[in-house]
Design a protein around this motif. Structure first.
Motif, PDB file in Angstrom:
ATOM      1  N   UNK A 221      15.604  39.593  -7.698  1.00 27.33           N
ATOM      2  CA  UNK A 221      14.884  40.207  -6.580  1.00 27.33           C
ATOM      3  C   UNK A 221      13.655  39.368  -6.221  1.00 27.33           C
TER       4      UNK A 221
ATOM      5  N   UNK B 156      14.802  36.515  -4.381  1.00 33.24           N
ATOM      6  CA  UNK B 156      15.146  36.895  -3.005  1.00 33.24           C
ATOM      7  C   UNK B 156      13.883  36.949  -2.146  1.00 33.24           C
ATOM      8  N   UNK B 157      12.776  37.486  -2.709  1.00 34.06           N
ATOM      9  CA  UNK B 157      11.510  37.538  -1.960  1.00 34.06           C
ATOM     10  C   UNK B 157      10.988  36.120  -1.730  1.00 34.06           C
TER      11      UNK B 157
ATOM     12  N   UNK C 172      12.896  34.682   0.992  1.00 32.58           N
ATOM     13  CA  UNK C 172      12.467  35.275   2.265  1.00 32.58           C
ATOM     14  C   UNK C 172      11.175  34.608   2.742  1.00 32.58           C
TER      15      UNK C 172
ATOM     16  N   UNK D  82      11.882  31.218   4.011  1.00 32.46           N
ATOM     17  CA  UNK D  82      12.559  31.292   5.315  1.00 32.46           C
ATOM     18  C   UNK D  82      11.536  31.610   6.413  1.00 32.46           C
ATOM     19  N   UNK D  83      10.673  32.606   6.127  1.00 26.89           N
ATOM     20  CA  UNK D  83       9.653  32.995   7.112  1.00 26.89           C
ATOM     21  C   UNK D  83       8.708  31.833   7.404  1.00 26.89           C
TER      22      UNK D  83
ATOM     23  N   UNK E 280      10.589  28.897   9.316  1.00 28.90           N
ATOM     24  CA  UNK E 280      10.880  29.203  10.724  1.00 28.90           C
ATOM     25  C   UNK E 280       9.591  29.368  11.527  1.00 28.90           C
ATOM     26  N   UNK E 281       8.553  29.944  10.902  1.00 25.98           N
ATOM     27  CA  UNK E 281       7.278  30.111  11.612  1.00 25.98           C
ATOM     28  C   UNK E 281       6.692  28.750  11.958  1.00 25.98           C
TER      29      UNK E 281
ATOM     30  N   UNK F 203       3.588  43.310   9.789  1.00 27.23           N
ATOM     31  CA  UNK F 203       4.104  43.068   8.437  1.00 27.23           C
ATOM     32  C   UNK F 203       3.353  43.913   7.415  1.00 27.23           C
ATOM     33  N   UNK F 204       2.029  44.005   7.588  1.00 27.73           N
ATOM     34  CA  UNK F 204       1.239  44.830   6.661  1.00 27.73           C
ATOM     35  C   UNK F 204       1.595  46.305   6.829  1.00 27.73           C
TER      36      UNK F 204
ATOM     37  N   UNK G 296       4.405  47.514   7.621  1.00 29.76           N
ATOM     38  CA  UNK G 296       5.711  47.772   6.997  1.00 29.76           C
ATOM     39  C   UNK G 296       5.613  47.835   5.472  1.00 29.76           C
ATOM     40  N   UNK G 297       4.414  47.521   4.954  1.00 31.37           N
ATOM     41  CA  UNK G 297       4.218  47.628   3.506  1.00 31.37           C
ATOM     42  C   UNK G 297       4.196  46.289   2.798  1.00 31.37           C
ATOM     43  N   UNK G 298       4.119  45.198   3.564  1.00 25.98           N
ATOM     44  CA  UNK G 298       4.031  43.876   2.932  1.00 25.98           C
ATOM     45  C   UNK G 298       2.718  43.798   2.158  1.00 25.98           C
ATOM     46  N   UNK G 299       2.764  43.472   0.875  1.00 19.69           N
ATOM     47  CA  UNK G 299       1.498  43.332   0.148  1.00 19.69           C
ATOM     48  C   UNK G 299       0.684  42.174   0.747  1.00 19.69           C
TER      49      UNK G 299
ATOM     50  N   UNK H 111       1.337  38.772  -0.470  1.00 16.73           N
ATOM     51  CA  UNK H 111       2.595  38.154  -0.034  1.00 16.73           C
ATOM     52  C   UNK H 111       2.422  37.496   1.336  1.00 16.73           C
TER      53      UNK H 111
END
Lengths: 417, 235
Positions: free
Chosen positions: A3, A6-7, A10, A13-14, A17-18, A307-308, A310-313, A316
């Motif tokens: 997991x 996976x983060x 992610x 990837x972010x 692409x950004x 993003x924040x 949505x619960x993004x720490x 992160x």
């Protein structure tokens, strides 16, 4: 674990692409990093090549990387301070690990005369068997030939001196000097070759003859020389200390920096000045990068707020921004290191001809420099400069990174895109 | 008896800017049960967004108590509030607010990744929610390759993918034409009916207010009416 991976994927990837969301801006930033780094590498290698060439030429012409001489010789070079027992000492020094070549040398002030006139010169007596293949004069002959042991009265003079004395190869020149007893002594020499180094002080005021005749002129015995010059292997370690032990306390073993302080000082000053120039260049590039990074974060305040929300720490989110900076730095530094190394490699192989820019010749620390400069690039210098630019880029990214984590979610969300 | 998902008791919110004090919420009391399909209605400046922000844990009340899924949000640290949002609340924003560099499927998967769900579960849920919102076949499109209605469907898919206790939607149809807005409302109603997703959304649109099961009418920071839509008189 999977997991977390996976983060991490992610985030990567972010970030990736950004980075390419505003392609032109990223390309400009990458170009800035690459250009700044490649210029710093290229000019650094050019300076390094210049220094090494100057030191190599100077040590080959004047003494050596290390010089064995009597303690006060450097204060007043001349026959009165010559060292005795030179052949035996030379053999023992030559047998030392890390020593490639030992070169006996005698030098003195003299007056060179011909039918056309007289001029004061520095006369250097050398052994042509040792000099051949390594003397910078050999490749700078514009007329005649190099010293030949079978022609003991042979003399090399500079083009300026030849012009003043109106002599050509084969012509006679009388050299007059004060010998070790303080008497005036003269010897007849015959011009073997004429060199042009590009430095007036050497081309007009230097002459090189063969050791036995110069010794005779100065009244020195066969076992006496002014200096023994040592040339070292690249991996030669601790040779100065060992040579000093071998030579004993009655003699001094000096580095080229001590025997040629003018050249050493020039290299030190020029090197610092180059460091400042490169720091300014990189600083300017970094300023542009900081601007870009800050803008990239400020214009995404709304997105970070989402993003924040949505619960993004926050950590992160900071990691994502830092990853963008890391990717930018990796790409920019890789490109810059590649371009800079290629340019320096080209300059190392082909050499850069500065004769057009300096028609009068290039002189550094009193030494004539070959106008064709070869860059000198090492893996260490590439790693050092690249590491510095990389670290500076990451440091610049810390501000925008902190800013991303401090976005006011409610206020930013109210600002609709 | 249905579980209470949101409970507000005397919730106030005051903004202070220099000498200026603005009372955005002046003592809000209500409870929302699991499976509710409720709307916050009221004119601009009535406090709808402020209340949604407080319930969503994006902001903290000045006074009163506010519980979400049994947790008093006033007692939570910033990190715990972030966790609450990640684990129990889904958000749908007016401007869709999808992550522009991620595809529809990646957007829907985002919160699941934050929650640390296993890959197999993530894939299955993303497939299911995109199918639920009618976006099968568009998984690999980026937001700019989707229409406004499709983007809002992705936003709904993202909001429900993690099976949150509550989905908060702030003017979810405001940027859509009436036909797309009606279709989106149908989708939300269906998800509420079939998957028992609890929705609390704000809107200005009287046509949409009528479709809610319960209307909380806000005026000057107070709930002036709480009941079924046919009891509400909208001016």
């Amino acid at each position: 674990m999977s997991e977390r991976l996976a983060v991490a994927r992610l985030l990567l990837r972010l970030a990736w692409r950004s980075l390419w969301r505003n392609r032109r801006r990223t390309e400009i930033t990458l170009s800035s990093i690459a250009l700044g780094l490649s210029l710093a590498l290229f000019f650094g290698s050019l300076a390094q090549g210049t220094y090494e060439k100057a030191v190599t030429d100077a040590t080959r012409l004047l003494a050596g990387q290390l010089t064995v001489e009597t303690p006060r010789y450097n204060e007043s070079p001349g026959p009165a301070l010559a060292l005795s027992g030179a052949p035996a000492l030379r053999d023992r020094l030559q047998a030392m690990p890390g020593v490639v070549r030992v070169r006996p040398l005698v030098s003195a002030q003299a007056v060179a005369s011909s039918g056309a006139g007289s001029l004061g010169v520095v006369l250097i007596g050398v052994d042509p068997r040792i000099e051949r293949g390594s003397s910078p004069l050999e490749s700078k002959l514009v007329a005649g030939k190099f010293l030949d042991p079978s022609e003991p009265r042979g003399l090399l003079i500079g083009a300026g001196l030849a012009k003043r004395l109106r002599v050509a190869p084969g012509k006679k020149v009388v050299l007059t000097a004060t010998d070790v007893q303080g008497n005036v002594s003269s010897e007849l020499f015959r011009v073997s070759g004429i060199f042009r180094l590009g430095a007036d002080e050497l081309d007009t005021y230097a002459a090189q003859g063969q050791l036995p005749l110069v010794r005779k002129l100065l009244g020195l015995r066969e076992d006496q020389v002014g200096q023994l010059g040592l040339f070292l292997a690249p991996d030669g370690r601790d040779v100065q200390r060992k040579a000093q032990e071998l030579a004993g306390p009655a003699l001094a073993v000096r580095t080229w920096q001590e025997t040629m302080p003018g050249l050493a000082a020039w290299i030190a000053i020029d090197s610092r000045s180059n460091d400042v120039t490169r720091a300014l260049l990189i600083g300017l590039v970094m300023f542009t990068i900081m601007n870009t990074l800050l803008m990239s974060v400020l214009e995404r305040g709304h997105e970070f707020a989402v993003l924040l929300a949505l619960g993004t720490p926050p950590r992160q989110l900071k990691a994502q921004v830092l990853l963008e900076v890391v990717l930018l730095a990796v790409l920019g530094c890789a490109l810059g290191a590649l371009l800079g190394s290629l340019a320096a490699w080209w300059g190392q192989v082909r050499g850069i001809d500065l004769s057009g820019a300096f028609p009068e010749g290039v002189t550094v620390g009193g030494m004539a420099l070959d106008p064709i400069i070869h860059c000198k690039l090492s893996a260490f210098s590439v790693a050092k400069v690249t590491g510095l630019v990389f670290a500076a880029t990451i440091l610049l990214g810390l501000g925008p990174m902190r800013r991303a984590g401090r976005v006011d979610v409610v206020t930013s969300l109210r600002t609709q895109r | 008896m249905a579980k209470t998902i949101v409970r507000c008791r005397g919730v106030t919110k005051e903004y202070v800017s220099g000498p200026l004090r603005v009372q955005a919420l002046a003592g809000v009391d209500f409870a929302l049960e699991e499976g509710a399909f409720a709307t916050l209605a009221g004119p601009s400046g009535s406090g709808k967004s402020t209340l949604l922000n407080l319930i969503g844990g994006l902001d903290r009340p000045t006074g009163g108590t506010l519980e979400v899924d049994g947790v008093d949000t006033a007692k939570l640290s910033s990190a715990e509030l972030a966790r609450l949002r990640r684990e129990r609340i889904g958000f749908v924003f007016q401007a869709y607010n999808l992550i522009p560099v991620l595809t529809a499927a990646e957007n829907a998967e985002y919160v699941l990744l934050l929650q640390g769900r296993p890959e197999a579960e993530r894939r299955a849920r993303v497939r299911d929610v995109l199918q639920s919102v009618g976006l099968s076949g568009l998984e690999h499109r980026r937001p700019r390759e989707l229409s406004g209605g499709q983007q809002q469907r992705v936003a709904i898919a993202r909001a429900i993918a993690a099976h949150p206790a509550l989905v908060l939607a702030d003017e979810p149809t405001a940027n859509l034409d009436s036909k797309t807005a009606a279709s989106l409302m149908e989708l939300m109603e269906r998800l509420n009916r079939e998957l028992r997703v609890t929705f609390l959304f704000s809107t200005h649109d009287p046509a949409l207010i009528k479709r809610a099961h319960r209307v909380l009418l806000l005026h000057d920071g107070e709930v002036t009416h709480d009941g079924p839509p046919h009891e509400v008189t909208l001016s």
